[in-house]
Every structure is written in structure tokens, then in C-alpha cells.
Write a protein that holds these residues in place. Structure first.
Motif, short mmCIF file in Angstrom:
data_model
loop_
_atom_site.label_atom_id
_atom_site.label_comp_id
_atom_site.label_asym_id
_atom_site.label_seq_id
_atom_site.Cartn_x
_atom_site.Cartn_y
_atom_site.Cartn_z
N ILE A 201 0.89 -1.16 0.00
CA ILE A 201 0.00 0.00 0.00
C ILE A 201 0.93 1.21 0.00
O ILE A 201 1.96 1.20 0.67
CB ILE A 201 -0.91 0.00 1.26
CG1 ILE A 201 -1.83 -1.23 1.23
CG2 ILE A 201 -1.73 1.30 1.34
CD1 ILE A 201 -2.68 -1.40 2.48
N TRP A 202 0.57 2.21 -0.79
CA TRP A 202 1.42 3.39 -0.92
C TRP A 202 0.64 4.64 -0.59
O TRP A 202 -0.50 4.80 -1.02
CB TRP A 202 1.97 3.47 -2.35
CG TRP A 202 2.84 2.30 -2.65
CD1 TRP A 202 4.18 2.18 -2.41
CD2 TRP A 202 2.43 1.05 -3.24
NE1 TRP A 202 4.62 0.95 -2.81
CE2 TRP A 202 3.58 0.24 -3.32
CE3 TRP A 202 1.21 0.55 -3.69
CZ2 TRP A 202 3.55 -1.06 -3.83
CZ3 TRP A 202 1.18 -0.74 -4.21
CH2 TRP A 202 2.33 -1.53 -4.27
N ALA B 109 9.57 6.83 -0.25
CA ALA B 109 10.11 6.35 -1.52
C ALA B 109 11.63 6.56 -1.61
O ALA B 109 12.35 5.67 -2.07
CB ALA B 109 9.41 7.06 -2.68
N HIS B 110 12.09 7.69 -1.13
CA HIS B 110 13.53 7.99 -1.21
C HIS B 110 14.19 7.95 0.15
O HIS B 110 13.54 8.20 1.16
CB HIS B 110 13.72 9.36 -1.89
CG HIS B 110 13.31 9.35 -3.33
ND1 HIS B 110 12.14 9.92 -3.76
CD2 HIS B 110 13.89 8.80 -4.43
CE1 HIS B 110 12.02 9.73 -5.08
NE2 HIS B 110 13.08 9.05 -5.50
N PRO B 111 15.49 7.65 0.18
CA PRO B 111 16.19 7.55 1.47
C PRO B 111 16.22 8.90 2.18
O PRO B 111 16.12 9.93 1.54
CB PRO B 111 17.61 7.13 1.09
CG PRO B 111 17.56 6.66 -0.34
CD PRO B 111 16.40 7.35 -0.97
N GLU C 174 15.90 6.44 -12.42
CA GLU C 174 15.21 6.87 -11.19
C GLU C 174 14.97 5.70 -10.23
O GLU C 174 14.90 5.88 -9.02
CB GLU C 174 13.86 7.51 -11.54
CG GLU C 174 13.97 8.92 -12.11
CD GLU C 174 14.52 9.90 -11.09
OE1 GLU C 174 14.04 9.87 -9.94
OE2 GLU C 174 15.44 10.66 -11.44
N LYS D 146 17.40 5.26 -7.46
CA LYS D 146 17.43 6.25 -6.36
C LYS D 146 16.43 5.94 -5.26
O LYS D 146 16.38 6.63 -4.24
CB LYS D 146 17.14 7.65 -6.93
CG LYS D 146 18.19 8.12 -7.92
CD LYS D 146 17.83 9.50 -8.49
CE LYS D 146 18.80 9.90 -9.60
NZ LYS D 146 18.25 10.99 -10.44
N LEU D 147 15.59 4.92 -5.47
CA LEU D 147 14.57 4.60 -4.43
C LEU D 147 15.21 3.95 -3.21
O LEU D 147 16.27 3.33 -3.31
CB LEU D 147 13.52 3.65 -5.03
CG LEU D 147 12.72 4.19 -6.22
CD1 LEU D 147 11.72 3.15 -6.69
CD2 LEU D 147 12.01 5.49 -5.85
N SER D 148 14.54 4.06 -2.07
CA SER D 148 15.02 3.41 -0.83
C SER D 148 15.10 1.90 -1.01
O SER D 148 15.95 1.24 -0.43
CB SER D 148 14.06 3.69 0.34
OG SER D 148 13.74 5.04 0.41
N ILE E 234 7.37 -3.28 -6.59
CA ILE E 234 6.91 -2.83 -5.27
C ILE E 234 7.91 -1.82 -4.72
O ILE E 234 8.88 -2.19 -4.06
CB ILE E 234 6.78 -4.03 -4.29
CG1 ILE E 234 6.02 -5.21 -4.92
CG2 ILE E 234 6.14 -3.59 -2.97
CD1 ILE E 234 4.52 -5.00 -5.07
N PRO E 235 7.68 -0.53 -5.00
CA PRO E 235 8.55 0.48 -4.37
C PRO E 235 8.28 0.50 -2.87
O PRO E 235 7.37 -0.19 -2.41
CB PRO E 235 8.10 1.78 -5.07
CG PRO E 235 6.71 1.53 -5.51
CD PRO E 235 6.61 0.06 -5.81
N PRO E 236 9.06 1.28 -2.08
CA PRO E 236 8.89 1.25 -0.62
C PRO E 236 7.43 1.44 -0.22
O PRO E 236 6.80 2.41 -0.63
CB PRO E 236 9.75 2.43 -0.15
CG PRO E 236 10.79 2.58 -1.21
CD PRO E 236 10.11 2.22 -2.49
N VAL E 237 6.91 0.49 0.56
CA VAL E 237 5.50 0.58 0.95
C VAL E 237 5.34 1.59 2.08
O VAL E 237 6.27 1.88 2.82
CB VAL E 237 4.94 -0.81 1.37
CG1 VAL E 237 5.07 -1.80 0.22
CG2 VAL E 237 5.59 -1.33 2.64
#
Lengths: 140, 80, 140, 80
Positions: free
Chosen positions: A123-124, A138-140, B43, B46-48, B74-77
Motif C-alpha cells: 500500500i502506498w 520512496a527515497h532515502p 530513477e 534512487k529509491l530506498s 513494489i517500491p517502498p511501501v
């Protein structure tokens, strides 16, 4: 199979019946956590949130998490519910709850349900601010 | 082979799914898919984190992909 | 004074509105515990419970506990509610809840509210079995 | 001086409150009250604990009692 599970993803989640749903003649304790939209993130005003999900997988992961918790804490009932779509400040976005014979188990299980949901369930959340919008984490 | 995209992955690619046009061009494993995506869309690097699901379960790099699998990025949830 | 408190002792407690009552624009987390009557104690069937209270003191102690929790975990809202009189299996007898910016605070506060209520608030529970009735915890 | 009784304390004494008949017979402190009760009702000595509240707050043994105080015996609590 011990432990009755209710897993749902809805546009709007209703919290009013959750204790009745988790009630069980062998449960002396019921613990429920509700996550809601907060007005501020890092002192910036959030106008609204938008939740998106990969529903078929999210339901499967929520079910796995519920089964893990039932196994670990011998729960009588578990509820995991998440909202999707646009959400405003104060609206509930997630409800997790567990019922068990004694309170220690349901408190620990409830914490596990929300912590693990946040780690694993696809879930986002997008935070919509006045001048930008951000996919959370999403990004660090 | 179709790949579903969610959250920021959808924004990076600009659509909610894409296909490898010919089967012979499809990646053979999760790691290959991941490498190809990072090459085409820097890009993603660059995601976690960037997980891959095959048939709606998390799949690690070694998992082989075959025609008909439901694949999802599945990008960072960030539920809850 | 930060932290809105709702303290009540009723014959019957309603759980349906508790999340709405704990909702707050700066609360991202709401944790609620409900204690209910269990069918068995040490494998003996409980027919019903009977709760008695020294009401004026119980309300004061509940208020002190709420203030302690607000101070310690910076809560936005607290609810503590206890039922009195006869109660049947599955009926809710106690509801405690807290809302806070993040989930860790409301979980810890909710646990503190119920643990401390059980230690300090002058409420007494009598378990009614088929052939006897017992004031819980009265004897070592 | 009136003493309120709850839970098992009410069962031990057989009523929900009692009075010390004349003021001069009333106990002067919480510890004196506690001692007198255990002498008159040995069952109190068998409880897991017996607290005393004065004006609806827990009071330790040293607290002095005076006419008009609301006194209550608090056997082991078991709410929740």
C-alpha cells in the motif's frame, strides 16, 4: 483452525463495530489500533492523503500477517482493514485489532499487526501539500 | 510479459503497467528484470528499495520468470 | 492544558463511538483496549460478573491516571470508562484509549491506563460460578 | 465517624458502612483504624491487602482522622 480473521480493503473504513466483531466468549481482552490522517508532517501542513494498493497481493499479505499473529499469540479473532483513495485529516486509514484470553497477548499482537503491515503490505501513501505531493518513504 | 506498476514506480515509468513486446526479450529472472529497469529508468536506482512480486508474493532475485506470471514492482511501501 | 480527558462510570458502556471521540487533527494513532467478561476462569465456567465501585474515588483515581499518561506520552485525548453492576459473558466492562501523534505513544499509554486502573482504581469484581461467588484477588 | 465498606469488606462486616458511636471512641489515625478493625473482624487480617481512603484518596498509616472525614476501606481492587 483457531482464530477468526477479517481482512478488508475499502474506500471508507468504519470503526464503530470493530469491538463487536472482535468480541468472543473466551476473549477477556481486545486491543485495536486506528491510524488516521494527521494535519502536519515535519511541521508542514498536509492537505490530504491518497492511498493506492496492489489489492490482490495486499489482501494475501494481510492474511499472512494475521495468521502469524494468531499462531504466535493464540488469538481468538483478528481484524485488519485498510482504506484506499483520497483521505482527509482525521479520517481513519487503517484499523487492526486482536482479541485474546488475556490483555498481554492482544496488546502485543495488535502492535505486531500494524508494525508488520507497515513493513510488508503493498500500500502506498502520497502526501499532498500545498505546493507538492510526495510518495512517503520512496527515497532515502 | 506484463509488469504492474504502483506508487512512485508508476510515476517513474509514466503508466500503470508495461509489456515486454516479444517473449524472447522478456527477462528470465527477477534480478534481470531489476537490472533492465534500472538501465531504462535510472530513477529506480534512487529509491530506498525496490521489491518485485511474482504472482502476488514477494520474490527474491533468483526467482525465474515465465510467460503468464503476474509481475509487479513494489517500491517502498507506506501503508498504515 | 494539553490533553482532553473523558472519564465515566456507567451501568453499560458503549464502544461504538470511542474512535470518533479520540479522533484529533494531530493524532496519527489511536489505541483502545476493551476488557470483556470471559466465559472461563481457571477452567471454571463463569456465569456472570458483578462490579461494584466507590464511585467518587474511582473517578478521581481515573482522572489522576489520565493526567499521568498525558504528561508522560504527550497525548491529545484520553478515554477511561468502566461499567458497574451485573455483566454477562462478552459484555465490555472497561474501555481505555489514547490518541497521539505517533503510534508508539498511544500503545504505551493505553497499556499504562489499563495496568494502572487495575492496580489503583477502587472497583471490585465478583465472579459468580454455579455453586459459589468470589471477590477476585481478595485473598492471597 | 462513618466508614464506608466495599466488596469483600462489606461482606466481612455485613453492611455497607458503620459508625463509631461516640466521637471519643473514634480512631485517631489510619493505623489505629486498621488495628481496631483487625481486632473486631479477624477476617480483615486474611486479605491480600487492605488500604484506607480518607476523603476519597489513598491515605497511609500516619494520616490523622478527624470528624467529618469520609473514610473508606479499600480491599484488593479488581477492576478492568
Amino acid at each position: 483452525m483457531k482464530g477468526n480473521i477479517s481482512i478488508e480493503i475499502f474506500d471508507v473504513i468504519d470503526t464503530s463495530a470493530v469491538f463487536a466483531e472482535l468480541s468472543h466468549p473466551q476473549s477477556g481482552g481486545i486491543c485495536v489500533f486506528v491510524g488516521a490522517v494527521r494535519e502536519f508532517t515535519d511541521n508542514e501542513e498536509v492537505l490530504s492523503l491518497e492511498f493506492e494498493t496492489y489489492k490482490v497481493m495486499a489482501l494475501k499479505e494481510m492474511n499472512k500477517i494475521a495468521l502469524e499473529a494468531i499462531e504466535k499469540w493464540n488469538l481468538n479473532k483478528v481484524v485488519i482493514r485498510h482504506a484506499v483513495g483520497p483521505k482527509n485529516v482525521e479520517e481513519p486509514v487503517v484499523v487492526v485489532g486482536a482479541s485474546s484470553a488475556h490483555r498481554d497477548a492482544c496488546f502485543k499482537a495488535c502492535r505486531y499487526l500494524i508494525d508488520t503491515l507497515k513493513e510488508r503490505v503493498p500500500i502506498w501513501k502520497k502526501e499532498i501539500f500545498k505546493n507538492k505531493s510526495v510518495w512517503v518513504s520512496a527515497h532515502p | 510479459m506484463e509488469v504492474l506498476l504502483f506508487g512512485i514506480a508508476k510515476d517513474i515509468v509514466g503508466k500503470s503497467s508495461f509489456r515486454f513486446n516479444a517473449d524472447e526479450l522478456a527477462p528470465g529472472s527477477v534480478s534481470e528484470l531489476r537490472e533492465r529497469l534500472k538501465r531504462s529508468f535510472p530513477e529506480f536506482g534512487k529509491l530506498s528499495s525496490l521489491a518485485v512480486a511474482v504472482n502476488s508474493a514477494y520474490a527474491d532475485d533468483a526467482v525465474q520468470l515465465k510467460e503468464g506470471d503476474e509481475i509487479a514492482l513494489i517500491p517502498p511501501v507506506s501503508g498504515g
